[in-house]
Design a protein around this motif. Sequence first.
Motif, PDB file in Angstrom:
ATOM      1  N   VAL A  51       0.832  -1.205   0.000  1.00 39.46           N
ATOM      2  CA  VAL A  51       0.000   0.000   0.000  1.00 39.46           C
ATOM      3  C   VAL A  51       0.869   1.259   0.000  1.00 39.46           C
ATOM      4  CG1 VAL A  51      -0.372   0.412   2.473  1.00 39.46           C
ATOM      5  CG2 VAL A  51      -2.203   0.882   0.872  1.00 39.46           C
ATOM      6  N   SER A  52       2.102   1.147   0.481  1.00 39.13           N
ATOM      7  CA  SER A  52       2.999   2.297   0.515  1.00 39.13           C
ATOM      8  C   SER A  52       3.473   2.713  -0.875  1.00 39.13           C
ATOM      9  CB  SER A  52       4.197   2.015   1.413  1.00 39.13           C
ATOM     10  OG  SER A  52       3.765   1.896   2.744  1.00 39.13           O
ATOM     11  N   LYS A  53       3.171   1.922  -1.873  1.00 37.88           N
ATOM     12  CA  LYS A  53       3.503   2.303  -3.246  1.00 37.88           C
ATOM     13  C   LYS A  53       2.552   3.390  -3.758  1.00 37.88           C
ATOM     14  CE  LYS A  53       5.700  -1.950  -4.583  1.00 37.88           C
ATOM     15  NZ  LYS A  53       6.967  -1.505  -5.108  1.00 37.88           N
ATOM     16  N   SER A  54       1.365   3.482  -3.148  1.00 35.72           N
ATOM     17  CA  SER A  54       0.401   4.480  -3.619  1.00 35.72           C
ATOM     18  C   SER A  54       0.096   5.572  -2.600  1.00 35.72           C
ATOM     19  CB  SER A  54      -0.900   3.790  -4.043  1.00 35.72           C
ATOM     20  OG  SER A  54      -1.460   3.088  -2.962  1.00 35.72           O
ATOM     21  N   ILE A  55       0.442   5.342  -1.343  1.00 41.02           N
ATOM     22  CA  ILE A  55       0.266   6.379  -0.313  1.00 41.02           C
ATOM     23  C   ILE A  55       1.541   6.420   0.526  1.00 41.02           C
ATOM     24  CG2 ILE A  55      -2.241   6.100  -0.213  1.00 41.02           C
ATOM     25  CD1 ILE A  55      -1.906   4.618   2.424  1.00 41.02           C
ATOM     26  N   PRO A  56       1.784   7.508   1.251  1.00 34.38           N
ATOM     27  CA  PRO A  56       2.969   7.569   2.114  1.00 34.38           C
ATOM     28  C   PRO A  56       2.984   6.433   3.142  1.00 34.38           C
ATOM     29  CG  PRO A  56       2.010   9.741   1.875  1.00 34.38           C
ATOM     30  CD  PRO A  56       1.054   8.769   1.245  1.00 34.38           C
ATOM     31  N   ALA A  57       4.171   5.933   3.464  1.00 34.00           N
ATOM     32  CA  ALA A  57       4.315   4.779   4.361  1.00 34.00           C
ATOM     33  C   ALA A  57       3.681   5.010   5.727  1.00 34.00           C
ATOM     34  CB  ALA A  57       5.788   4.426   4.512  1.00 34.00           C
ATOM     35  N   ARG A  58       3.758   6.234   6.245  1.00 33.34           N
ATOM     36  CA  ARG A  58       3.187   6.469   7.579  1.00 33.34           C
ATOM     37  C   ARG A  58       1.680   6.249   7.578  1.00 33.34           C
ATOM     38  NH1 ARG A  58       1.804  12.455   8.345  1.00 33.34           N
ATOM     39  NH2 ARG A  58       1.929  13.215   6.210  1.00 33.34           N
ATOM     40  N   PHE A  59       0.993   6.605   6.484  1.00 39.46           N
ATOM     41  CA  PHE A  59      -0.441   6.336   6.389  1.00 39.46           C
ATOM     42  C   PHE A  59      -0.700   4.838   6.265  1.00 39.46           C
ATOM     43  CE2 PHE A  59      -0.671  10.727   4.368  1.00 39.46           C
ATOM     44  CZ  PHE A  59      -1.070  11.340   5.538  1.00 39.46           C
ATOM     45  N   GLY A  60       0.141   4.149   5.524  1.00 39.84           N
ATOM     46  CA  GLY A  60      -0.021   2.709   5.355  1.00 39.84           C
ATOM     47  C   GLY A  60       0.155   1.951   6.659  1.00 39.84           C
ATOM     48  N   VAL A  61       1.192   2.302   7.413  1.00 37.58           N
ATOM     49  CA  VAL A  61       1.455   1.621   8.684  1.00 37.58           C
ATOM     50  C   VAL A  61       0.323   1.865   9.671  1.00 37.58           C
ATOM     51  CG1 VAL A  61       2.981   1.566  10.700  1.00 37.58           C
ATOM     52  CG2 VAL A  61       3.961   1.634   8.415  1.00 37.58           C
ATOM     53  N   THR A  62      -0.077   3.110   9.824  1.00 35.77           N
ATOM     54  CA  THR A  62      -1.125   3.399  10.803  1.00 35.77           C
ATOM     55  C   THR A  62      -2.456   2.764  10.423  1.00 35.77           C
ATOM     56  OG1 THR A  62      -1.586   5.537   9.756  1.00 35.77           O
ATOM     57  CG2 THR A  62      -0.099   5.547  11.629  1.00 35.77           C
ATOM     58  N   SER A  63      -2.780   2.739   9.131  1.00 34.48           N
ATOM     59  CA  SER A  63      -4.060   2.141   8.736  1.00 34.48           C
ATOM     60  C   SER A  63      -4.071   0.645   8.985  1.00 34.48           C
ATOM     61  CB  SER A  63      -4.372   2.452   7.277  1.00 34.48           C
ATOM     62  OG  SER A  63      -3.460   1.820   6.409  1.00 34.48           O
ATOM     63  N   VAL A  64      -2.962  -0.041   8.712  1.00 33.80           N
ATOM     64  CA  VAL A  64      -2.891  -1.491   8.950  1.00 33.80           C
ATOM     65  C   VAL A  64      -2.959  -1.782  10.444  1.00 33.80           C
ATOM     66  CG1 VAL A  64      -1.386  -3.509   8.785  1.00 33.80           C
ATOM     67  CG2 VAL A  64      -1.713  -2.055   6.804  1.00 33.80           C
ATOM     68  N   VAL A  65      -2.232  -1.037  11.246  1.00 38.67           N
ATOM     69  CA  VAL A  65      -2.234  -1.262  12.695  1.00 38.67           C
ATOM     70  C   VAL A  65      -3.618  -1.003  13.287  1.00 38.67           C
ATOM     71  CG1 VAL A  65      -1.321  -0.381  14.884  1.00 38.67           C
ATOM     72  CG2 VAL A  65       0.229  -0.839  12.989  1.00 38.67           C
ATOM     73  N   ILE A  66      -4.241   0.098  12.914  1.00 42.82           N
ATOM     74  CA  ILE A  66      -5.570   0.422  13.454  1.00 42.82           C
ATOM     75  C   ILE A  66      -6.594  -0.634  13.041  1.00 42.82           C
ATOM     76  CG2 ILE A  66      -7.498   2.066  13.315  1.00 42.82           C
ATOM     77  CD1 ILE A  66      -5.358   4.275  13.125  1.00 42.82           C
ATOM     78  N   GLU A  67      -6.563  -1.056  11.791  1.00 38.35           N
ATOM     79  CA  GLU A  67      -7.524  -2.062  11.324  1.00 38.35           C
ATOM     80  C   GLU A  67      -7.309  -3.388  12.043  1.00 38.35           C
ATOM     81  OE1 GLU A  67      -9.267  -5.272   9.296  1.00 38.35           O
ATOM     82  OE2 GLU A  67      -7.112  -4.930   9.139  1.00 38.35           O
ATOM     83  N   ASP A  68      -6.058  -3.795  12.235  1.00 32.90           N
ATOM     84  CA  ASP A  68      -5.786  -5.059  12.930  1.00 32.90           C
ATOM     85  C   ASP A  68      -6.207  -5.001  14.394  1.00 32.90           C
ATOM     86  OD1 ASP A  68      -4.866  -6.493  10.775  1.00 32.90           O
ATOM     87  OD2 ASP A  68      -2.763  -5.972  11.102  1.00 32.90           O
TER      88      ASP A  68
END
Length: 79
Positions: A51-68
């Motif tokens: 997902v970090s290929k299309s959005i900044p990595a910080r958004f990708g990490v936080t979205s995955v952590v929050i969803e999990d």
Amino acid sequence: MRAIAWRCCMDPGAPPQRFLDLVALRLMGESATDLSPAGPILGETLKVWAVSKSIPARFGVTSVVIEDLTYSVGPPRLF
């Protein structure tokens, strides 16, 4: 449903993601989780990387952590 939840966990400042792209990334991450001895560590890392290929990595990490975290705290699963 988890792709929809993941989309809802994206930061409002992140570029919007297509639903079908998130479904594909979820399937890729779940496959890596189920097929590798590294399990969820590899699957979740792979989702963040993809997902970090299309959005900044910080958004990708936080979205995955929050969803999990939301998924693990939610009601018990029936299957």
